[in-house]
Write a protein that holds these residues in place. Structure first.
Motif, PDB file in Angstrom:
ATOM      1  N   ILE A  52      -8.200   2.968   3.085  1.00  0.00           N
ATOM      2  CA  ILE A  52      -7.042   3.488   2.358  1.00  0.00           C
ATOM      3  C   ILE A  52      -6.306   2.353   1.661  1.00  0.00           C
ATOM      4  CG2 ILE A  52      -4.865   4.714   2.625  1.00  0.00           C
ATOM      5  CD1 ILE A  52      -6.219   6.113   5.039  1.00  0.00           C
ATOM      6  N   ALA A  53      -6.203   1.224   2.336  1.00  0.00           N
ATOM      7  CA  ALA A  53      -5.547   0.074   1.720  1.00  0.00           C
ATOM      8  C   ALA A  53      -6.295  -0.357   0.465  1.00  0.00           C
ATOM      9  CB  ALA A  53      -5.473  -1.082   2.716  1.00  0.00           C
ATOM     10  N   HIS A  76      -5.678  -6.798  10.304  1.00  0.00           N
ATOM     11  CA  HIS A  76      -7.108  -6.537  10.106  1.00  0.00           C
ATOM     12  C   HIS A  76      -7.977  -7.768  10.378  1.00  0.00           C
ATOM     13  CE1 HIS A  76     -10.344  -4.089   8.278  1.00  0.00           C
ATOM     14  NE2 HIS A  76     -10.863  -5.266   8.032  1.00  0.00           N
ATOM     15  N   ALA A  88     -12.801  -4.338  15.632  1.00  0.00           N
ATOM     16  CA  ALA A  88     -13.441  -3.033  15.775  1.00  0.00           C
ATOM     17  C   ALA A  88     -14.104  -2.570  14.478  1.00  0.00           C
ATOM     18  CB  ALA A  88     -12.424  -1.996  16.218  1.00  0.00           C
ATOM     19  N   PHE A  89     -15.289  -1.976  14.602  1.00  0.00           N
ATOM     20  CA  PHE A  89     -15.993  -1.519  13.408  1.00  0.00           C
ATOM     21  C   PHE A  89     -16.477  -0.086  13.609  1.00  0.00           C
ATOM     22  CE2 PHE A  89     -18.861  -2.603   9.759  1.00  0.00           C
ATOM     23  CZ  PHE A  89     -17.820  -2.924   8.924  1.00  0.00           C
ATOM     24  N   ILE A  97      -2.364  -3.250   8.595  1.00  0.00           N
ATOM     25  CA  ILE A  97      -3.418  -3.798   7.746  1.00  0.00           C
ATOM     26  C   ILE A  97      -3.441  -5.321   7.853  1.00  0.00           C
ATOM     27  CG2 ILE A  97      -4.041  -4.206   5.329  1.00  0.00           C
ATOM     28  CD1 ILE A  97      -4.932  -1.545   6.158  1.00  0.00           C
ATOM     29  N   MET A 102       0.837   4.428   2.196  1.00  0.00           N
ATOM     30  CA  MET A 102       0.718   4.295   3.647  1.00  0.00           C
ATOM     31  C   MET A 102       2.107   4.111   4.247  1.00  0.00           C
ATOM     32  SD  MET A 102      -2.535   1.743   3.700  1.00  0.00           S
ATOM     33  CE  MET A 102      -3.259   2.022   5.287  1.00  0.00           C
ATOM     34  N   ARG A 146      -9.335   1.120  12.483  1.00  0.00           N
ATOM     35  CA  ARG A 146      -9.087  -0.084  11.690  1.00  0.00           C
ATOM     36  C   ARG A 146      -9.830   0.008  10.359  1.00  0.00           C
ATOM     37  NH1 ARG A 146     -12.438  -4.652  11.721  1.00  0.00           N
ATOM     38  NH2 ARG A 146     -11.432  -6.603  11.150  1.00  0.00           N
ATOM     39  N   LEU A 147     -11.059   0.523  10.422  1.00  0.00           N
ATOM     40  CA  LEU A 147     -11.868   0.654   9.213  1.00  0.00           C
ATOM     41  C   LEU A 147     -11.248   1.656   8.243  1.00  0.00           C
ATOM     42  CD1 LEU A 147     -14.563  -0.377   8.139  1.00  0.00           C
ATOM     43  CD2 LEU A 147     -15.642   1.595   9.163  1.00  0.00           C
ATOM     44  N   PHE A 178       0.885  -1.159   0.000  1.00  0.00           N
ATOM     45  CA  PHE A 178       0.000   0.000   0.000  1.00  0.00           C
ATOM     46  C   PHE A 178       0.920   1.205   0.000  1.00  0.00           C
ATOM     47  CE2 PHE A 178      -2.196  -3.338   2.504  1.00  0.00           C
ATOM     48  CZ  PHE A 178      -3.022  -3.742   1.477  1.00  0.00           C
ATOM     49  N   ARG A 196      -8.156   2.571   7.944  1.00  0.00           N
ATOM     50  CA  ARG A 196      -6.958   2.007   7.318  1.00  0.00           C
ATOM     51  C   ARG A 196      -7.346   1.046   6.206  1.00  0.00           C
ATOM     52  NH1 ARG A 196      -5.109   1.746  12.651  1.00  0.00           N
ATOM     53  NH2 ARG A 196      -5.764  -0.412  12.811  1.00  0.00           N
ATOM     54  N   ALA A 197      -8.387   0.249   6.466  1.00  0.00           N
ATOM     55  CA  ALA A 197      -8.829  -0.705   5.442  1.00  0.00           C
ATOM     56  C   ALA A 197      -9.269   0.044   4.189  1.00  0.00           C
ATOM     57  CB  ALA A 197      -9.968  -1.560   5.982  1.00  0.00           C
ATOM     58  N   GLU A 242       1.793   1.159   9.042  1.00  0.00           N
ATOM     59  CA  GLU A 242       0.383   0.980   8.673  1.00  0.00           C
ATOM     60  C   GLU A 242       0.201  -0.220   7.762  1.00  0.00           C
ATOM     61  OE1 GLU A 242      -1.930   5.185   8.704  1.00  0.00           O
ATOM     62  OE2 GLU A 242      -0.307   4.976   7.287  1.00  0.00           O
ATOM     63  N   GLU A 261      -6.574  -1.564  19.421  1.00  0.00           N
ATOM     64  CA  GLU A 261      -5.725  -0.699  18.608  1.00  0.00           C
ATOM     65  C   GLU A 261      -4.291  -0.742  19.138  1.00  0.00           C
ATOM     66  OE1 GLU A 261      -6.001   2.242  15.363  1.00  0.00           O
ATOM     67  OE2 GLU A 261      -7.123   0.518  16.051  1.00  0.00           O
ATOM     68  N   ILE A 304      -2.741  -3.896  18.100  1.00  0.00           N
ATOM     69  CA  ILE A 304      -2.354  -3.878  16.686  1.00  0.00           C
ATOM     70  C   ILE A 304      -1.014  -3.176  16.527  1.00  0.00           C
ATOM     71  CG2 ILE A 304      -2.917  -2.956  14.407  1.00  0.00           C
ATOM     72  CD1 ILE A 304      -5.851  -3.202  15.125  1.00  0.00           C
TER      73      ILE A 304
END
Lengths: 263, 410
Positions: free
Chosen positions: B278-279, A112, A117-118, A109, A101, B272-273, A98, B275-276, A105, A133, A136
């Motif tokens: 952007i990825a 993930h 978390a959503f 990913i 990024m 987390r969302l 990516f 980042r996903a 980062e 977080e 991670i």
């Protein structure tokens, strides 16, 4: 003998009239480094794409043995992200980072599919989300330290030197906690020094019990690293065995160098 | 820089411009007196103007190239956080001062300036939220959506029709409008998000037009092209407000929404969302190989973006008290998209500044309104040439680690 964690049987892949993979069998045991080699266009990357769910194979079975769940899972028909969730993580032949990024980062990913978390978590930033977080960031940081990229952590990924980008791909794949790590030509385009560093890295990862399946052109790398080798040509498996056996196998020599003609 | 060759090139440019603008600027057909006016002076103006401008353009281009030549220096600046705005906001002391004074200005604004100014500012704030909403879809997730105005229309019509048919008030309609727009986002998203890039853009463009055309032609439901009128302004505990007070109230309401939106979008971006997303924008295949559910992530981006458009739609209906399909044409989508592109994709500050420039400038330059579209085009062309990343590009967040729970700076 260890329990085989990946078992591929009778894998066939047709693109229109072209049979890219023909009845391929392959297995990888736990903690093993297995290499898949073959001349250009033999179907190695197609094999990877089939196993990781990017292509849908025409025939055959792909089973992953999950040690934690102690049962076999068929990967057939799964989407790539589900395959990764089950425990196969891969790198790409042409680097697919990516690029905008940061290095950290990129690895984050990879976490993930192991985190949850959503929307609500993101908006409320409750304790659980913040812990996740932190986890991670911490895990990603540790992986980068292990791979030896911690000094690049906050750089944009595309600014990294080539060798470091390759290593970052491996780091990112490791972040998904794979049962089996698939490396698609990890040494492609590397200079000798970088290749040596890469061999050390792969050995280090393997020494921690990580099973690895790799595609590679660099014979020296393959012979020094792998415990078993599968050789493909024109979509078919033509040989398998230890590096020693492969080196002396007439079919392999023929595929790579052509047949000897007696004058 | 005034070599013969350069002059020759500028001369060519000016001849080309004279040729292009000839039918517009020189010929004027007077259809009443049936005569043709030849305005030769205009041609001279165009020639001289474009001749000079081409020099300026070339000079700027040279300067830009010179800058990217010694980019070693430039890169360093990029890493530490490019513009002074970012640097200012990075330091918590300055950040509090800057944000505090901005808030103070925003708070006293309607009491210092006229109702007209307040009304314009409210509109600008609405576009800030719209821009931030579209920024999720286009800037973060990289899905080019040309039909964003459709969700805006869904929100506006939700309030208008809920009031018209059921007499529901503003505060009830607000969440319903947002949720309904989000639902439409998902509905559109499921079949469409398999597409990428240009194809996605075309389909979303079509969707935007469909919503508008349905509203225009389904007379008994939406009152067709004549629109819905007499929509009540936002209420506050049932107090009766004069027009001026109501406008000021709407302004504060909008200000509150802007703050909320910035707050939420900022948090989403760093999650987390986010980042996903952007990825996903960077590389779809690698993204899936890393275990990100492509469909789910895209749908969430799409519906969240639509949600904000729906909310602003409700406020728009309440502010203007009248809506018709003409408020939701493609040009609205184009303006919102321009806000995002001009400001800087994925950058919250950029989008805010972009919205203010694109909404406020035309209002204050009403005298030049004939040339608005011309200026619009010229600005975008110049942006693409000189600053393709937008006025304020987005910067990636950096993290620091300590073994404690306080592992990050935010």
């Amino acid at each position: 003998m260890h329990q085989p964690i990946l078992q591929v049987a009778g894998l066939t892949m047709d693109f229109g009239g072209i049979r890219a993979l023909n009845n391929l069998d392959l297995d990888v045991s736990e903690g093993e480094i297995v290499a898949l080699i073959g001349p250009n266009g033999a179907g190695k990357t197609t094999f990877f794409n089939c196993v990781t769910g990017i292509y849908k194979p025409t025939k055959g079975s792909i089973d992953l043995f999950h040690k934690k769940k102690n049962r076999q899972i068929s990967l057939l028909g799964m989407k790539p992200n589900q395959v990764t969730e089950q425990g196969l993580a891969r790198t790409f032949q042409n680097i697919r980072l990516f690029s905008q990024m940061t290095v950290l980062e990129n690895v984050m990913i990879g976490r993930h599919c192991r985190t949850k978390a959503f929307i609500l978590g993101a908006l409320l930033r409750d304790k659980k989300t913040m812990q996740e977080e932190d986890e991670i960031i911490q895990t990603s940081h540790e992986i980068l330290t292990k791979i030896g990229l911690q000094r690049y952590e906050n750089e944009i990924a595309k600014n990294l030197p080539y060798g470091a980008q390759r290593r970052l791909e491996i780091a990112r794949a490791l972040a998904t906690e794979p049962v089996l790590l698939l490396l698609d030509e990890p040494a492609a385009g590397m200079n000798p020094q970088e290749t040596i560093e890469l061999v050390n890295l792969i050995q280090e990862i393997a020494s921690e019990g990580q099973s690895i399946l790799l595609i590679e052109h660099d014979m020296k790398l393959v012979m020094s690293l792998s415990e078993r080798i599968f050789v493909m040509d024109y979509g078919k498996k033509i040989a398998q065995g230890t590096p020693e056996e492969i080196r002396n196998n007439p079919a392999v020599i023929k595929a790579y160098l052509g047949e000897e003609v007696d004058a | 820089m005034f070599t013969l060759q350069e002059i020759k090139r500028s001369l060519l440019v000016s001849i080309w411009f004279v040729f292009l603008t000839f039918p517009l600027m020189v010929i004027r057909v007077d259809s009443i007196e049936k005569t043709v006016q030849w305005r030769w002076m205009n041609m001279v103006y165009v020639a001289i103007g474009s001749f000079l401008l081409s020099f300026v353009f070339r000079y700027m281009l040279q300067r830009k190239e010179m800058k990217s030549d010694d980019n070693g220096d430039d890169d360093k600046k990029d890493k530490t956080g490019r513009s002074f705005i970012h640097q200012g906001l990075a330091d918590p002391r300055y950040r509090n001062i800057i944000l505090g004074s901005l808030l103070a200005v925003a708070l006293i604004f309607p009491h210092v300036f006229s109702t007209y100014q307040t009304s314009i500012m409210t509109t600008a704030l609405m576009y800030v939220v719209l821009g931030l909403g579209l920024n999720i879809v286009v800037g973060l997730a990289g899905l080019l959506d040309l039909g964003y105005v459709a969700f805006y229309a869904v929100g506006a019509y939700t309030y208008a029709l809920l009031y018209h048919f059921f007499g529901l008030g503003f505060w009830v309609a607000l969440p319903i409008g947002g949720l309904l727009a989000a639902a439409f986002g998902i509905l559109l998203g499921i079949p469409v998000l398999r597409l990428r890039g240009d194809y996605l853009a075309i389909v979303t463009l079509g969707f935007g037009e469909i919503i508008r055309l349905v509203m225009e032609n389904w007379g008994e439901f939406s009152q067709g092209p004549s629109g819905v009128s007499n929509i009540p302004r936002p209420s506050f505990l049932g107090i009766d407000m004069s027009l001026d007070t109501a406008l000021i109230y709407t302004y504060y309401l909008m200000l509150l929404f802007v703050i909320f939106t910035i707050f939420f979008v900022n948090r989403l971006q760093d999650s987390r969302l986010g980042r996903a997303w952007i990825a996903l924008r960077e590389d779809e295949i690698a993204c899936q190989a890393m275990g990100i559910d492509k469909m789910k992530t895209k749908l969430v981006a799409f519906s969240l973006g639509a949600f904000w458009a729906g909310i602003v739609g409700v406020i728009f209906a309440a502010k203007t008290t009248f809506i018709s399909p003409r408020s939701f044409t493609f040009i609205e989508s184009a303006i919102i998209l321009s806000i995002v592109v001009l400001g800087g994709m994925g950058s919250i500050i950029g989008v805010i500044i972009g919205a203010f420039i694109l909404i406020l400038l035309p209002e204050y330059l009403r005298a030049l309104s004939e040339y608005r579209m011309l200026a619009f085009g010229a600005i975008l062309v110049c942006m693409m040439v000189f600053r393709p990343q937008g006025i304020i590009g987005s910067i990636r967040r950096t993290y620091t680690y300590k073994k404690q729970t306080d592992g990050e700076v935010s």
